[in-house]
Structure formats: structure tokens, C-alpha cells
Design an enzyme around this catalytic site. Structure first.
Site, PDB file in Angstrom:
ATOM      1  N   TRP A 139       0.851  -1.206   0.000  1.00 13.87           N
ATOM      2  CA  TRP A 139       0.000   0.000   0.000  1.00 13.87           C
ATOM      3  C   TRP A 139       0.876   1.241   0.000  1.00 13.87           C
ATOM      4  O   TRP A 139       1.501   1.569   1.015  1.00 13.87           O
ATOM      5  CB  TRP A 139      -0.910   0.002   1.238  1.00 13.87           C
ATOM      6  CG  TRP A 139      -1.837  -1.158   1.257  1.00 13.87           C
ATOM      7  CD1 TRP A 139      -3.049  -1.235   0.645  1.00 13.87           C
ATOM      8  CD2 TRP A 139      -1.638  -2.430   1.907  1.00 13.87           C
ATOM      9  NE1 TRP A 139      -3.612  -2.471   0.860  1.00 13.87           N
ATOM     10  CE2 TRP A 139      -2.766  -3.226   1.625  1.00 13.87           C
ATOM     11  CE3 TRP A 139      -0.608  -2.976   2.676  1.00 13.87           C
ATOM     12  CZ2 TRP A 139      -2.908  -4.524   2.104  1.00 13.87           C
ATOM     13  CZ3 TRP A 139      -0.745  -4.272   3.148  1.00 13.87           C
ATOM     14  CH2 TRP A 139      -1.879  -5.030   2.863  1.00 13.87           C
ATOM     15  N   HIS A 188      -6.734   1.485   2.935  1.00 14.04           N
ATOM     16  CA  HIS A 188      -7.790   0.500   2.721  1.00 14.04           C
ATOM     17  C   HIS A 188      -8.802   0.633   3.876  1.00 14.04           C
ATOM     18  O   HIS A 188      -8.566   1.390   4.826  1.00 14.04           O
ATOM     19  CB  HIS A 188      -7.240  -0.937   2.630  1.00 14.04           C
ATOM     20  CG  HIS A 188      -6.267  -1.325   3.708  1.00 14.04           C
ATOM     21  ND1 HIS A 188      -5.691  -2.561   3.800  1.00 14.04           N
ATOM     22  CD2 HIS A 188      -5.773  -0.636   4.777  1.00 14.04           C
ATOM     23  CE1 HIS A 188      -4.881  -2.630   4.836  1.00 14.04           C
ATOM     24  NE2 HIS A 188      -4.923  -1.481   5.446  1.00 14.04           N
ATOM     25  N   ARG A 217      -4.344   6.294  -1.991  1.00 11.01           N
ATOM     26  CA  ARG A 217      -3.041   5.679  -2.254  1.00 11.01           C
ATOM     27  C   ARG A 217      -2.135   6.672  -2.964  1.00 11.01           C
ATOM     28  O   ARG A 217      -2.597   7.432  -3.818  1.00 11.01           O
ATOM     29  CB  ARG A 217      -3.214   4.448  -3.156  1.00 11.01           C
ATOM     30  CG  ARG A 217      -4.223   3.455  -2.579  1.00 11.01           C
ATOM     31  CD  ARG A 217      -3.634   2.102  -2.374  1.00 11.01           C
ATOM     32  NE  ARG A 217      -4.572   1.260  -1.637  1.00 11.01           N
ATOM     33  CZ  ARG A 217      -5.026   0.096  -2.066  1.00 11.01           C
ATOM     34  NH1 ARG A 217      -4.633  -0.369  -3.228  1.00 11.01           N
ATOM     35  NH2 ARG A 217      -5.848  -0.615  -1.321  1.00 11.01           N
ATOM     36  N   GLN A 220     -13.716   1.441  -1.098  1.00  8.78           N
ATOM     37  CA  GLN A 220     -13.714  -0.001  -0.798  1.00  8.78           C
ATOM     38  C   GLN A 220     -14.925  -0.355   0.052  1.00  8.78           C
ATOM     39  O   GLN A 220     -15.512   0.501   0.718  1.00  8.78           O
ATOM     40  CB  GLN A 220     -12.455  -0.389  -0.013  1.00  8.78           C
ATOM     41  CG  GLN A 220     -11.191  -0.383  -0.851  1.00  8.78           C
ATOM     42  CD  GLN A 220     -10.027  -1.062  -0.143  1.00  8.78           C
ATOM     43  OE1 GLN A 220      -9.995  -1.181   1.076  1.00  8.78           O
ATOM     44  NE2 GLN A 220      -9.055  -1.504  -0.924  1.00  8.78           N
ATOM     45  N   VAL A 237      -4.889 -11.977   7.200  1.00  8.92           N
ATOM     46  CA  VAL A 237      -5.717 -13.180   7.102  1.00  8.92           C
ATOM     47  C   VAL A 237      -4.831 -14.411   6.874  1.00  8.92           C
ATOM     48  O   VAL A 237      -3.750 -14.306   6.306  1.00  8.92           O
ATOM     49  CB  VAL A 237      -6.763 -13.075   5.962  1.00  8.92           C
ATOM     50  CG1 VAL A 237      -7.940 -12.227   6.382  1.00  8.92           C
ATOM     51  CG2 VAL A 237      -6.133 -12.548   4.685  1.00  8.92           C
ATOM     52  N   ALA A 263     -12.817 -12.214   6.765  1.00  6.28           N
ATOM     53  CA  ALA A 263     -12.829 -10.809   6.341  1.00  6.28           C
ATOM     54  C   ALA A 263     -12.699 -10.765   4.833  1.00  6.28           C
ATOM     55  O   ALA A 263     -12.213 -11.714   4.213  1.00  6.28           O
ATOM     56  CB  ALA A 263     -11.668 -10.065   6.991  1.00  6.28           C
TER      57      ALA A 263
HETATM   58  N1  DAH Z   1      -7.332  -4.446   2.359  1.00  7.63           N
HETATM   59  C1  DAH Z   1      -6.989  -5.192   1.168  1.00  7.63           C
HETATM   60  C2  DAH Z   1      -6.503  -4.238   0.101  1.00  7.63           C
HETATM   61  O1  DAH Z   1      -6.797  -3.095   0.145  1.00  7.63           O
HETATM   62  C3  DAH Z   1      -8.162  -5.976   0.666  1.00  7.63           C
HETATM   63  C4  DAH Z   1      -8.483  -7.123   1.579  1.00  7.63           C
HETATM   64  C5  DAH Z   1      -7.941  -8.366   1.333  1.00  7.63           C
HETATM   65  C6  DAH Z   1      -9.295  -6.953   2.662  1.00  7.63           C
HETATM   66  C7  DAH Z   1      -8.198  -9.448   2.142  1.00  7.63           C
HETATM   67  C8  DAH Z   1      -9.579  -8.040   3.504  1.00  7.63           C
HETATM   68  C9  DAH Z   1      -9.021  -9.276   3.229  1.00  7.63           C
HETATM   69  O2  DAH Z   1     -10.374  -7.913   4.570  1.00  7.63           O
HETATM   70  O3  DAH Z   1      -9.325 -10.310   4.036  1.00  7.63           O
HETATM   71  O4  DAH Z   1      -5.802  -4.634  -0.780  1.00  7.63           O
END
Ligand code: DAH
Length: 345
Positions: free
Chosen positions: A156, A176, A202, A216, A259, A313
């Protein structure tokens, strides 16, 4: 007496010349000559002082009454000429023309998409919550199992609001919506079923598929008996409701620090039904979100016992979902405020 008669004669002459007037220019000329500072009425009034005393009163009142009559007549004439002018002119109202429909505002396509996606999850028992766009580094990274100097931070590119030399309590624009996972767990106890829509930022060069501001929708479910099957069932239902009941989904391993296991979910291409086209980059599959089972370290960070609780998630880009659904080929369209684009939705 003579003066009074003379005044009345002049008044009626002026009235009859006023009657003949049919243009605003000659009306103005009449006004200057009759009622103006050097007009006939003024000279009549001025001449009164030279009359014999006994005649002055009658002459004065005749002159004033005459002046009022002329002023009234002038006003009526002026209105008549104006009314004629507007009914003759070419931009007058044509009541036989069909009406022009008033343009109505509508919700932005991103808002519409957020609402559409949200309603799917609400029907599955999820609540909607929002969070801050200016976020502490702690929530955006550390509590999501992305410690300082962890290479995963490079996933990020961050817009920092404030960063101290020692990196203590840095403030940033959230990259995010995932920090809300930590915030929500920190302040509540399971069961949790929540989605979090919101803007993210970003530090990125823009092109057809990248914007420095994006939207998002995050999802989080935590309970004592949640398994990967719940993740699959929930997201499969979402995919079908948004992209069509006959959609197929595919999960593949992916890495996200918060995760374990982490996956990405793809749907079969709704355009070519898997044969291969430009939308699916000729693979037959379109990646639509990232997901996974909440990492034990994330649970520990919010004082949840990872032995007791499990959770899943997910996170998706709203613009990406809308781009796929409506075949929009450039993400920059969303924020250039071009009505030719916006009014299509
Ligand atoms: N936060 C991640 C992104 O911005 C996306 C994401 C991926 C969110 C996996 C989640 C997850 O909750 O389990 O790239």
C-alpha cells in the site's frame, strides 16, 4: 382667469399629443418637453409668481392638477407601449411550444454501487458501519499484523499526513478500509457481522485502472464457530446477486498479512462465459475481491482469544465492481464529473 384657461388649454394639447404617440422614443421626448425640468409644466409653475395676487391660487391649483393628469396619462401610455413591445418581440413566450423537461439530479454511480452491494450483505445479516479516512498508522498497519519495516507495507503506497522521526503515532490517509476491522473488534464483542464502505487513498500515479482515491467495502464476521465455508457461502451469494445467478466462483490462495489463509475470489466472465475476451484478459475469470480467515495475531491485538473466536474478512474495490458491471474502461471517469458519463447511470 386668463392664465388658468391658458393652462387648461396647454394641458389638453399635451394630452392629445400624448395620445398620438406610438414609440418609446417619442414618449421620452414628450416627457422631457412636458414634464421635464425645462418643460411646459415647469414654465407654467414658474410664471405663477408674476401673476396678480388674486389669480395665483386658482392658477397654481390648475397647474398642479394638470401636472397630475399628465403624469397619470404618461404612466398609462408607458405601460401600453411596454406591453405592445413584449407581445411583438421574437423572444416572447410561445405557449404552444412543448415544455422542456427539467434535469433531475441522481446518485453518483459509486454511491449507487455501494448501496446495491450493501443491500446484499444487509439481507445476509450484516450491519453497515463507517470509519475515519484520516487514520493512525497503528490501525492501518500494526494491528493488521503489518509491523513497522514489514515488507508487506509496500503493498500500500501511503499518503502520510504526519510522520515523526521515530515513526511513533504516524497519521495517514487510510490505504484500505481494513483498519476498521481492528477498530470494531477493539470496541465490541462477538458475534460481529459488519461491512464498512468508504474512501481510501493511495500514493499512486493514475491511469485507466488506478486512482489515488478509491472506494472499498470491507467485510468482517467473527463468532465462535465461523469457518471457511461461511466465507465461501457468503461471498458466493454476493457474486450471484451482483453479477447474475448463474455465476461461478473460484478461490485461489493469495497473501494478505491480516488473514490466514488468504484468498482472492474470481467470478467466471459474464461477458464471454469463460471463452476468453478483453474483460477477463482472455482467462475466462475476473478477480473481484480479496478475503481470508482473520489472522490469530489480529485477534490477539484486540484481546480476542484466537482459540475461542474465528472470523472471516474480505475487501473489494467499489469502482472495480462498477467498472466490470457496466463495462467502464477507465477508472478516472468516476471523478472527472463529466455529465455525459455520470448521467448514463
Ligand atoms: N485491504 C486489502 C486491500 O486493500 C483488501 C483485503 C484483502 C481486505 C483481504 C480483507 C481481506 O479484509 O481479508 O488490498
Amino acid at each position: 382667469m386668463e392664465a388658468t384657461n391658458e393652462t387648461e388649454k396647454i394641458i389638453s394639447e399635451q394630452l392629445s399629443s400624448l395620445n398620438k404617440i406610438d414609440t418609446t422614443e417619442s414618449l421620452e421626448e414628450w416627457r422631457v418637453n412636458t414634464l421635464g425640468r425645462q418643460g411646459v409644466i415647469t414654465s407654467i409653475l414658474k410664471s405663477i409668481s408674476s401673476l396678480p395676487v388674486e389669480e395665483r391660487k386658482a392658477a397654481g391649483s390648475a397647474a398642479n392638477q394638470g401636472k397630475t393628469r399628465l403624469q397619470d396619462a404618461f404612466g398609462i401610455k408607458q405601460k401600453q407601449l411596454l406591453a405592445n413591445a413584449s407581445s411583438n418581440s421574437s423572444d416572447s413566450i410561445d405557449v404552444s411550444l412543448p415544455g422542456r423537461p427539467a434535469t433531475r439530479g441522481k446518485l453518483h454511480i459509486v454511491t449507487q454501487t455501494i448501496r446495491e452491494i450493501s443491500s446484499v450483505f444487509v439481507s445476509l445479516g450484516f450491519q453497515i458501519q463507517e470509519g475515519p479516512e484520516v487514520e493512525w498508522g497503528k490501525y492501518n498497519f500494526d494491528m493488521l499484523n503489518i509491523p513497522q519495516d514489514h515488507p508487506a507495507r509496500d503493498m500500500w503506497d501511503t499518503l502520510w499526513v504526519e510522520k515523526n522521526h521515530d515513526d511513533s503515532e504516524p497519521l495517514l490517509l487510510r490505504t484500505h478500509t481494513s483498519p476498521m476491522q481492528a477498530r470494531i473488534m477493539e470496541s465490541s464483542t462477538p458475534p460481529i457481522r459488519v461491512i464498512i464502505p468508504g474512501k481510501c487513498y493511495r500514493y499512486e500515479a493514475t491511469d485507466a485502472t488506478h486512482e489515488w482515491q478509491l472506494t472499498q467495502i470491507e467485510g468482517l464476521a467473527v463468532d465462535s464457530d465461523i469457518s471457511f465455508a461461511d466465507l465461501k457461502g457468503t461471498l458466493y451469494e454476493f457474486a450471484k446477486r451482483i453479477f447474475g445467478q448463474d455465476r461461478q466462483v473460484r478461490f485461489r490462495c493469495d497473501y494478505f498479512p491480516f488473514v490466514e489463509p488468504g484468498v482472492d475470489m474470481s467470478i467466471d466472465c459474464f461477458k464471454c462465459s469463460g471463452k476468453g475476451c478483453s474483460i477477463c484478459s482472455h482467462t475466462g475469470w475476473i478477480e473481484i475481491l480479496g478475503a481470508g480467515m482473520v489472522h490469530p495475531n489480529v485477534f490477539k491485538g484486540v484481546n480476542y482469544d484466537p482459540e475461542k473466536y474465528k472470523g472471516f474478512a474480505f475487501g473489494m474495490g467499489v469502482e472495480r465492481i462498477a467498472m466490470l458491471k457496466y463495462e467502464i474502461d477507465d477508472i478516472r471517469n468516476f471523478y472527472t464529473n463529466d455529465l455525459r458519463f455520470l448521467s448514463q447511470f
